[in-house]
Design a protein around this motif. Structure first.
Motif, PDB file in Angstrom:
ATOM      1  N   SER A  50      43.250  40.839  34.593  1.00 29.12           N
ATOM      2  CA  SER A  50      42.638  41.516  33.525  1.00 29.12           C
ATOM      3  C   SER A  50      42.396  42.805  33.941  1.00 29.12           C
ATOM      4  O   SER A  50      42.361  43.939  33.333  1.00 29.12           O
ATOM      5  N   PRO A  52      46.056  45.061  34.422  1.00 26.98           N
ATOM      6  CA  PRO A  52      46.817  44.372  33.605  1.00 26.98           C
ATOM      7  C   PRO A  52      48.342  44.767  33.628  1.00 26.98           C
ATOM      8  O   PRO A  52      49.020  44.026  32.931  1.00 26.98           O
ATOM      9  N   LEU A 110      43.815  35.016  29.153  1.00 25.70           N
ATOM     10  CA  LEU A 110      43.857  36.479  29.233  1.00 25.70           C
ATOM     11  C   LEU A 110      43.723  37.247  27.934  1.00 25.70           C
ATOM     12  O   LEU A 110      43.985  36.824  26.895  1.00 25.70           O
ATOM     13  N   VAL A 140      46.969  41.950  27.198  1.00 26.46           N
ATOM     14  CA  VAL A 140      47.354  41.546  28.619  1.00 26.46           C
ATOM     15  C   VAL A 140      48.251  40.451  28.894  1.00 26.46           C
ATOM     16  O   VAL A 140      49.291  40.812  29.643  1.00 26.46           O
TER      17      VAL A 140
END
Length: 342
Positions: A282, A285, A315, A319
């Motif tokens: 994350s 990304p 996620l 992303v």
């Protein structure tokens, strides 16, 4: 403590969020696919197209295998894999001829889904860049990347004639300059360590190209891991912190999360997403992509790609879709991206 009753709107919101995650449907780019196996054989394009259609795979990195496994005179049975016996493997340039021929046979509307990577060269040969240039000039515009380049690769390294290839050798430095000239990404298989050593003894071999060739987009296959390493060491405890540092330090580094990364890193022993890896992906990304790493056979393509879904679901949704499909497309040559945007 008072007995607090559930807030109806909060329960409804939680239910909506749960349904939202469950309802996610992903479309994929397979950033690591070999059309042929170690004997340069393939199940063929019909099977590949069928499995892509069945499993929402929109795009594939379309590559050969840079070596061929020998059926040695002294071996009574034809091996089924490079590790099947003690016979050598050898560099095999014709693999790219097979890739180009299969690509050219595709209907025009299907070609935009296939992204040929050139791999059939000896990474220890300082003539390799000249060979690659000839291939690029022979089929202008066909090739969209270089790789998978085999350097440190488990027992395969010892089976190939000659010195063990290094990602930071002079021959490959010449290839990287050529990749920058043609705006081609490079996928490197460069193990971070050996089967036995519990420290990243080969890390500098991948870091040196990242540092010395900042204009080249490098895709690190499996983030330097392998099934063979995991058989002996199970899990590399330093991997996550190493990747976090490298991603911060090298903006030209991209990570291929193909199958050896799914377990024991992205998912725990119970199949639950690892929160630390969720946080890492994350935080970067646009730097991670998925791959099946199938080799010449495609029946398991969907199983491998959809196996990442529990991690993708953990996620943020934007992303997740980048990792599943878009990040691979973003590293392709600018001319290819422009064509895809039309």
């Amino acid at each position: 403590m008072p007995n607090r009753r559930p807030i109806p709107w909060l329960l409804a919101l939680s239910a909506m969020l749960a349904c939202s995650v469950q309802a996610r449907e992903y479309r994929y780019s397979d950033a690591h696919l070999h059309y042929v196996d170690f004997f340069q054989e393939s199940a063929g394009m019909d099977e590949l197209l069928e499995k892509m259609a069945q499993n929402n795979v929109d795009h594939v990195m379309f590559s050969g295998i840079p070596v061929a496994k020998k059926w040695d005179e002294d071996e009574p049975k034809r091996p089924r894999y490079y590790a099947g016996d003690d016979a050598n493997a050898y560099w095999y340039s014709a693999t790219d001829v097979f890739i180009a021929a299969a690509y050219k046979r595709l209907p025009a509307e299907q070609r935009k889904r296939f992204h040929p990577f050139l791999s059939g060269f000896n990474p220890n040969d300082k003539n390799a860049d000249a060979h690659i240039r000839r291939m690029l000039e022979l089929d202008p515009g066909l090739w969209q990347g270089i790789g998978e380049v085999f350097t440190r690769h488990d027992d395969l390294t010892a089976l190939i004639h000659g010195r063990a290839p290094r990602a930071n050798n002079e021959a490959l430095a010449r290839v990287y300059h050529l990749a920058a000239e043609y705006d081609l990404p490079v996928m490197l298989h460069s193990n971070i360590t050996s089967k036995r050593e519990r420290e990243p003894i080969y890390l500098e071999e991948i870091e040196a190209p990242l540092r010395n060739h900042p204009h080249v987009r490098f895709i690190w296959a499996h983030a330097g891991t392998s099934a063979e390493i995991h058989r002996h060491q199970e899990k590399l405890d330093y991997l996550l912190a190493t990747l976090e540092r490298m991603l911060d330090q090298y903006p030209n580094l991209y990570i291929d999360l193909s199958w050896t990364m799914l377990r024991p890193y992205l998912l725990d022993e119970n199949g639950k997403p690892d929160e630390k890896w969720v946080q890492l992906v994350s935080s970067y990304p646009e730097r991670f992509m998925l791959g099946s790493d199938v080799v010449g056979r495609f029946a398991s393509l969907g199983e491998y790609m959809k196996g990442f879904d529990p991690f993708l679901d953990a996620l943020p949704e934007e992303v997740a879709h980048k990792v599943a499909r878009d990040n691979f497309l973003s590293v392709l040559p600018r001319r290819v991206q422009a064509e895809l945007d039309r």
